[in-house]
Motif scaffolding. Structure first.
Motif, short mmCIF file in Angstrom:
data_model
loop_
_atom_site.label_atom_id
_atom_site.label_comp_id
_atom_site.label_asym_id
_atom_site.label_seq_id
_atom_site.Cartn_x
_atom_site.Cartn_y
_atom_site.Cartn_z
N GLN A 129 0.74 -1.08 -0.05
CA GLN A 129 -0.01 0.03 -0.06
C GLN A 129 0.78 1.26 0.06
OE1 GLN A 129 -2.21 -0.79 3.47
NE2 GLN A 129 -4.10 -1.53 2.10
N GLY A 130 2.13 1.20 0.49
CA GLY A 130 3.18 2.27 0.67
C GLY A 130 3.90 2.42 -0.73
N GLY A 131 3.36 1.65 -1.85
CA GLY A 131 4.30 1.82 -3.10
C GLY A 131 5.60 1.36 -3.16
N GLY A 132 5.97 0.24 -2.24
CA GLY A 132 7.29 -0.13 -1.99
C GLY A 132 7.63 -1.40 -2.85
N ILE A 133 6.44 -2.02 -3.72
CA ILE A 133 6.75 -3.13 -4.36
C ILE A 133 6.61 -2.98 -5.74
CG2 ILE A 133 5.56 -5.46 -4.81
CD1 ILE A 133 7.49 -5.33 -2.39
N GLN A 134 7.27 -3.43 -6.67
CA GLN A 134 7.05 -3.57 -8.14
C GLN A 134 6.89 -5.18 -8.43
OE1 GLN A 134 9.80 -1.61 -10.81
NE2 GLN A 134 9.43 0.46 -10.16
N LEU A 135 5.96 -5.23 -9.34
CA LEU A 135 5.75 -6.82 -9.97
C LEU A 135 5.76 -6.59 -11.36
CD1 LEU A 135 4.75 -9.39 -8.75
CD2 LEU A 135 2.37 -8.79 -9.13
N ASN A 136 6.61 -7.24 -11.87
CA ASN A 136 6.95 -7.58 -13.38
C ASN A 136 7.08 -6.07 -13.95
OD1 ASN A 136 6.70 -10.12 -13.08
ND2 ASN A 136 4.58 -10.31 -13.72
N GLY A 137 7.94 -5.17 -13.08
CA GLY A 137 8.16 -3.62 -13.75
C GLY A 137 7.17 -2.71 -13.49
N VAL A 138 6.07 -3.07 -12.92
CA VAL A 138 5.05 -2.09 -12.53
C VAL A 138 4.66 -1.93 -11.12
CG1 VAL A 138 2.82 -1.47 -13.03
CG2 VAL A 138 4.08 -2.72 -14.82
N HIS B 53 6.14 -14.80 -19.40
CA HIS B 53 6.12 -16.28 -20.00
C HIS B 53 5.54 -17.45 -19.39
CE1 HIS B 53 9.19 -14.28 -22.57
NE2 HIS B 53 9.96 -13.71 -21.60
N GLY B 54 4.41 -16.93 -18.81
CA GLY B 54 3.54 -17.99 -18.02
C GLY B 54 4.03 -18.54 -16.78
N ARG B 55 5.33 -18.15 -16.48
CA ARG B 55 5.90 -18.74 -15.32
C ARG B 55 6.55 -18.21 -14.30
NH1 ARG B 55 11.57 -20.25 -14.79
NH2 ARG B 55 11.77 -22.01 -13.66
N CYS B 56 7.07 -16.86 -14.29
CA CYS B 56 7.75 -16.03 -13.40
C CYS B 56 6.99 -14.70 -12.97
CB CYS B 56 9.30 -15.72 -13.67
SG CYS B 56 10.16 -17.38 -13.91
N HIS B 57 7.01 -14.37 -11.85
CA HIS B 57 6.83 -12.96 -11.36
C HIS B 57 7.99 -12.42 -10.81
CE1 HIS B 57 2.26 -12.97 -11.86
NE2 HIS B 57 2.57 -14.59 -11.66
N VAL B 58 8.60 -11.21 -11.42
CA VAL B 58 9.60 -10.62 -10.83
C VAL B 58 9.24 -9.49 -9.82
CG1 VAL B 58 11.75 -9.38 -11.25
CG2 VAL B 58 10.96 -11.24 -13.15
N VAL B 59 9.73 -9.71 -8.51
CA VAL B 59 9.50 -8.63 -7.81
C VAL B 59 10.56 -7.76 -7.12
CG1 VAL B 59 8.59 -8.47 -5.35
CG2 VAL B 59 7.65 -10.13 -6.43
N ARG B 60 10.27 -6.59 -7.24
CA ARG B 60 11.26 -5.55 -6.86
C ARG B 60 10.77 -5.01 -5.54
NH1 ARG B 60 14.23 -0.84 -10.48
NH2 ARG B 60 15.74 -0.22 -9.10
#
Length: 422
Positions: A377-386, A402-409
């Motif tokens: 909620q604080g905007g500290g997470i990106q999921l797949n670049g968004v 590619h139907g397999r991975c989620h990249v978290v930042r």
């Protein structure tokens, strides 16, 4: 244009030379044959091995012929130089496999055809047929035990409490010296180069060739590369930086050079690239004027990665770098995502449809679901670049990369791969 020896000196690549003036004249008077040796202590060379390899390449570009000796024989014995203990003797079949891997690897740095065609040879070819009696009579009689004990590689072991040295490793310098003699006989090789820790072994070869053939041959070494803080070059928290892409990916290789300290980047441009000194001077000036832009590091990373992994490897490394640091991870190919797994990006397996908060907690990116909620909620997470601000988000296959991975930042530095279980 400076002479080859002076060009080495300008790049900081000269530590010891057996006869500077004579070698300088020798190299400038005609086409010469130079060699460096590499023992197969692993299935790949490391980043530090680029120093002698690129010295051979620079010599080849000046019209000389390089030889690379891959130590199928010496690799079975073990070099005591720079070590405080005995090496583990490797199985002959494993050493043979590593010899072939390194032979393929070094062949990519030199031209193997043309007037200055390089040779890549295995010293087992001339050592294996030699009987012990012939070796002792033809080689051993030329060596004084007192002189051998005085070499740094042996003396340091003898002076270490409880260490000592076996006859096997004690004999290593004779084998390396015999390599120089055979190369002089077979290919008219007159110059050996290597790292400064090899000086004792190399001058032993010089002495042997002079004694047996009555010909003048020469030795030169490059300094062992360390960082300004004194730490040995080529090591990271994850281990050695290998030239083989299966052990250190082009992306990880690129990042290693990108993370070089400002104090080291100028020297490393001189050691590990084929750039002209003028281009390096310009890069150093830019680094001093705008160090925060890390332009010199980027130049170093590009040149070193292109040399080792080719244009394709460089482009892949730059795509992954741009994706991670500019946020466009959706453009990563499946193979590039696999590279991130290979390079040690943390991975957590998740079930299709698992909630984002649960996944963040299980991945260690938050201490609890409530902490994960505040983070999202604080905007500290990106999921797949968004940026992802919905704590009720489910991680499905349909919107996975590619139907397999989620990249978290999380924040700027923390990355994690969430991989959907089949």
């Amino acid at each position: 244009m400076p002479s080859l020896l002076n060009a080495f000196a300008q790049r900081g690549l000269l530590a010891q030379v057996s006869d500077h003036a004579a070698l300088d004249d020798h190299l400038e008077a005609g086409k010469r044959v130079l060699y460096a040796g590499f023992d197969p202590t692993a299935p790949s060379l490391q980043a530090g091995n680029l120093v002698p390899l690129l010295m051979l390449r620079r010599a080849q570009l000046r019209g000389h012929r390089p030889i690379v000796v891959v130590g199928g024989a010496t690799g079975l014995i073990g070099d005591p130089s720079g070590r405080g203990d005995e090496r583990t003797l490797r199985d002959a079949a494993m050493v043979e496999e590593w010899v072939e891997a390194i032979r393929r690897q070094v062949s990519g740095f030199l031209d193997l055809e043309g007037a200055c065609a390089a040779r890549v040879v295995n010293n087992l070819d001339w050592t294996q047929p030699l009987s012990a009696i012939d070796f002792l009579r033809g080689v051993g009689k030329h060596f004084s035990v007192a002189a051998m004990i005085g070499r740094d590689s042996v003396r340091s072991r003898l002076e270490r409490d409880g260490a000592g040295i076996s006859y096997t490793e004690f004999s290593y310098m004779l084998l390396q010296a015999y390599d120089f003699l055979e190369l002089a006989r077979r290919y008219d090789c007159t110059v050996q180069l290597g790292g400064s820790d090899q000086w004792g072994n190399i001058v032993s070869g010089v002495d042997l060739v002079r004694r047996v053939t009555r010909r003048a041959v020469y030795a030169l070494t490059a300094p062992l590369v360390t960082r300004q803080d004194g730490v040995k070059f080529g090591k990271t928290a994850a281990g050695a930086v290998w030239l083989d892409a299966a052990s250190t990916s082009p992306y990880a290789f690129f990042q290693f050079w990108m993370n070089v300290a400002d104090a080291d980047v100028g020297a490393f441009l001189r050691y590990f690239t084929l750039l002209d000194m003028e281009d390096i001077a310009q890069a150093e000036a830019l680094a001093r004027a705008r160090p925060e832009r890390r332009e010199a590091q980027r130049l170093l990373a590009r040149e070193a990665t292109r040399l080792v992994h080719g244009e394709g490897g460089l482009k892949a490394a730059e795509r992954i770098t741009a994706a991670l640091f500019d946020g466009d991870v959706r453009g990563l190919a499946p193979g590039e995502l696999a590279v991130l797994e290979q390079d040690g990006m943390a991975v957590t397996a998740i079930a299709p449809g698992e909630g984002l908060l649960t996944a963040l907690t299980r991945a260690g990116l938050a201490n609890s679901n409530s902490a994960a909620r505040r983070l999202v909620q604080g905007g500290g997470i990106q999921l797949n670049g968004v940026a992802e601000t919905d704590p009720a988000r489910r991680l499905d296959k349909a919107d996975a990369l590619h139907g397999r991975c989620h990249v978290v930042r999380r924040g700027r530095r923390h990355w994690h791969l969430l991989v959907l279980e089949a």
